[in-house]
Design a protein around this motif. Sequence first.
Motif, PDB file in Angstrom:
ATOM      1  N   GLU A  47      -0.518   1.577  -9.339  1.00  0.00           N
ATOM      2  CA  GLU A  47      -1.515   0.675  -8.771  1.00  0.00           C
ATOM      3  C   GLU A  47      -2.424   1.462  -7.839  1.00  0.00           C
ATOM      4  N   GLY A  48      -3.719   1.399  -8.108  1.00  0.00           N
ATOM      5  CA  GLY A  48      -4.689   2.113  -7.287  1.00  0.00           C
ATOM      6  C   GLY A  48      -5.020   1.356  -6.023  1.00  0.00           C
ATOM      7  N   GLU A  49      -5.016   2.078  -4.907  1.00  0.00           N
ATOM      8  CA  GLU A  49      -5.385   1.508  -3.614  1.00  0.00           C
ATOM      9  C   GLU A  49      -6.294   2.510  -2.909  1.00  0.00           C
ATOM     10  N   GLY A  50      -7.578   2.501  -3.266  1.00  0.00           N
ATOM     11  CA  GLY A  50      -8.532   3.454  -2.702  1.00  0.00           C
ATOM     12  C   GLY A  50      -8.200   4.861  -3.147  1.00  0.00           C
ATOM     13  N   ASN A  51      -8.002   5.761  -2.191  1.00  0.00           N
ATOM     14  CA  ASN A  51      -7.673   7.156  -2.505  1.00  0.00           C
ATOM     15  C   ASN A  51      -6.175   7.381  -2.680  1.00  0.00           C
ATOM     16  N   TYR A  52      -5.420   6.309  -2.763  1.00  0.00           N
ATOM     17  CA  TYR A  52      -3.966   6.391  -2.907  1.00  0.00           C
ATOM     18  C   TYR A  52      -3.522   5.694  -4.192  1.00  0.00           C
ATOM     19  N   THR A  53      -2.362   6.093  -4.671  1.00  0.00           N
ATOM     20  CA  THR A  53      -1.762   5.448  -5.840  1.00  0.00           C
ATOM     21  C   THR A  53      -0.344   5.039  -5.481  1.00  0.00           C
ATOM     22  N   LEU A  54      -0.029   3.784  -5.753  1.00  0.00           N
ATOM     23  CA  LEU A  54       1.297   3.245  -5.509  1.00  0.00           C
ATOM     24  C   LEU A  54       2.062   3.221  -6.830  1.00  0.00           C
ATOM     25  N   PHE A  55       3.185   3.934  -6.870  1.00  0.00           N
ATOM     26  CA  PHE A  55       4.041   3.982  -8.052  1.00  0.00           C
ATOM     27  C   PHE A  55       5.104   2.901  -7.938  1.00  0.00           C
ATOM     28  N   HIS A  56       5.321   2.181  -9.034  1.00  0.00           N
ATOM     29  CA  HIS A  56       6.390   1.188  -9.123  1.00  0.00           C
ATOM     30  C   HIS A  56       7.376   1.716 -10.161  1.00  0.00           C
ATOM     31  N   PHE A  57       8.631   1.936  -9.760  1.00  0.00           N
ATOM     32  CA  PHE A  57       9.630   2.533 -10.640  1.00  0.00           C
ATOM     33  C   PHE A  57      10.577   1.478 -11.205  1.00  0.00           C
ATOM     34  N   ALA A  58      11.268   1.836 -12.269  1.00  0.00           N
ATOM     35  CA  ALA A  58      12.174   0.927 -12.979  1.00  0.00           C
ATOM     36  C   ALA A  58      13.314   0.435 -12.086  1.00  0.00           C
ATOM     37  N   ASP A  59      13.734   1.237 -11.114  1.00  0.00           N
ATOM     38  CA  ASP A  59      14.831   0.825 -10.233  1.00  0.00           C
ATOM     39  C   ASP A  59      14.361  -0.074  -9.078  1.00  0.00           C
ATOM     40  N   GLY A  60      13.063  -0.412  -9.063  1.00  0.00           N
ATOM     41  CA  GLY A  60      12.517  -1.276  -8.022  1.00  0.00           C
ATOM     42  C   GLY A  60      11.927  -0.529  -6.847  1.00  0.00           C
ATOM     43  N   SER A  61      12.129   0.779  -6.795  1.00  0.00           N
ATOM     44  CA  SER A  61      11.579   1.551  -5.681  1.00  0.00           C
ATOM     45  C   SER A  61      10.083   1.779  -5.878  1.00  0.00           C
ATOM     46  N   GLN A  62       9.426   2.141  -4.778  1.00  0.00           N
ATOM     47  CA  GLN A  62       7.995   2.414  -4.796  1.00  0.00           C
ATOM     48  C   GLN A  62       7.726   3.701  -4.041  1.00  0.00           C
ATOM     49  N   LEU A  63       6.623   4.349  -4.407  1.00  0.00           N
ATOM     50  CA  LEU A  63       6.215   5.583  -3.744  1.00  0.00           C
ATOM     51  C   LEU A  63       4.703   5.619  -3.728  1.00  0.00           C
ATOM     52  N   ILE A  64       4.118   5.927  -2.578  1.00  0.00           N
ATOM     53  CA  ILE A  64       2.670   6.031  -2.499  1.00  0.00           C
ATOM     54  C   ILE A  64       2.300   7.506  -2.328  1.00  0.00           C
ATOM     55  N   VAL A  65       1.289   7.934  -3.096  1.00  0.00           N
ATOM     56  CA  VAL A  65       0.839   9.324  -3.007  1.00  0.00           C
ATOM     57  C   VAL A  65      -0.662   9.343  -2.738  1.00  0.00           C
ATOM     58  N   SER A  66      -1.124  10.419  -2.147  1.00  0.00           N
ATOM     59  CA  SER A  66      -2.532  10.520  -1.778  1.00  0.00           C
ATOM     60  C   SER A  66      -3.360  11.142  -2.902  1.00  0.00           C
ATOM     61  N   LEU A  67      -3.287  10.532  -4.063  1.00  0.00           N
ATOM     62  CA  LEU A  67      -4.106  10.911  -5.216  1.00  0.00           C
ATOM     63  C   LEU A  67      -4.682   9.633  -5.809  1.00  0.00           C
ATOM     64  N   THR A  68      -5.906   9.720  -6.325  1.00  0.00           N
ATOM     65  CA  THR A  68      -6.525   8.538  -6.910  1.00  0.00           C
ATOM     66  C   THR A  68      -5.874   8.195  -8.247  1.00  0.00           C
ATOM     67  N   LEU A  69      -6.057   6.956  -8.655  1.00  0.00           N
ATOM     68  CA  LEU A  69      -5.528   6.494  -9.935  1.00  0.00           C
ATOM     69  C   LEU A  69      -6.154   7.288 -11.087  1.00  0.00           C
ATOM     70  N   LYS A  70      -7.420   7.625 -10.957  1.00  0.00           N
ATOM     71  CA  LYS A  70      -8.104   8.409 -12.000  1.00  0.00           C
ATOM     72  C   LYS A  70      -7.462   9.782 -12.154  1.00  0.00           C
ATOM     73  N   LYS A  71      -7.134  10.425 -11.044  1.00  0.00           N
ATOM     74  CA  LYS A  71      -6.458  11.729 -11.102  1.00  0.00           C
ATOM     75  C   LYS A  71      -5.071  11.606 -11.730  1.00  0.00           C
ATOM     76  N   MET A  72      -4.363  10.535 -11.380  1.00  0.00           N
ATOM     77  CA  MET A  72      -3.023  10.330 -11.934  1.00  0.00           C
ATOM     78  C   MET A  72      -3.090  10.042 -13.429  1.00  0.00           C
ATOM     79  N   GLU A  73      -4.104   9.312 -13.852  1.00  0.00           N
ATOM     80  CA  GLU A  73      -4.245   8.955 -15.266  1.00  0.00           C
ATOM     81  C   GLU A  73      -4.302  10.198 -16.143  1.00  0.00           C
ATOM     82  N   SER A  74      -4.964  11.240 -15.680  1.00  0.00           N
ATOM     83  CA  SER A  74      -5.090  12.469 -16.464  1.00  0.00           C
ATOM     84  C   SER A  74      -3.766  13.230 -16.567  1.00  0.00           C
ATOM     85  N   ARG A  75      -2.811  12.944 -15.691  1.00  0.00           N
ATOM     86  CA  ARG A  75      -1.518  13.638 -15.702  1.00  0.00           C
ATOM     87  C   ARG A  75      -0.449  12.915 -16.519  1.00  0.00           C
TER      88      ARG A  75
END
Length: 146
Positions: A47-75
């Motif tokens: 989930e994109g939140e400005g310059n950050y991306t929030l990851f939602h994992f299968a175990d219910g945990s979440q992690l926010i990283v300082s990369l845009t959703l567009k940058k993550m999409e390419s990976r």
Amino acid sequence: MRGTIVTQPLSKGHVEKLARQLAMSDLTLPFWGCRKKMPMHRIVRLEGEGNYTLFHFADGSQLIVSLTLKKMESRLSSKVFVRPHKKNIINLLYLDGIHPDQQQLSVSLINGDRIEVSRRKASRFIKQVKGFQEDLLTLDTLEPMA
């Protein structure tokens, strides 16, 4: 029935097997001054939140990283991850259902999240889901479940 999309949640074992067959690698993410490897197949959605991306994992945990959703999409693996809306990328391995409505198409994921599909991306999204399902059928016929 041609063109019908049938969604059926996959078991954890089936997801792991498909991840191996699709050669889904780990994703290296920046995390508090270091890098952390995360198995790509365990990501349910991003989930994109400005310059950050929030990851939602299968175990219910979440992690926010300082990369845009567009940058993550390419990976991410384009075989499995699709972007139905500008704010979300979903992992088709965790697709639970597709909900057509007169106004808005939406999808539900196995973790209970419901994501809207933008009108502009709806036809491409449906094509991607159908292609993914055809690939799954091919993979399932190649290697029986253990």
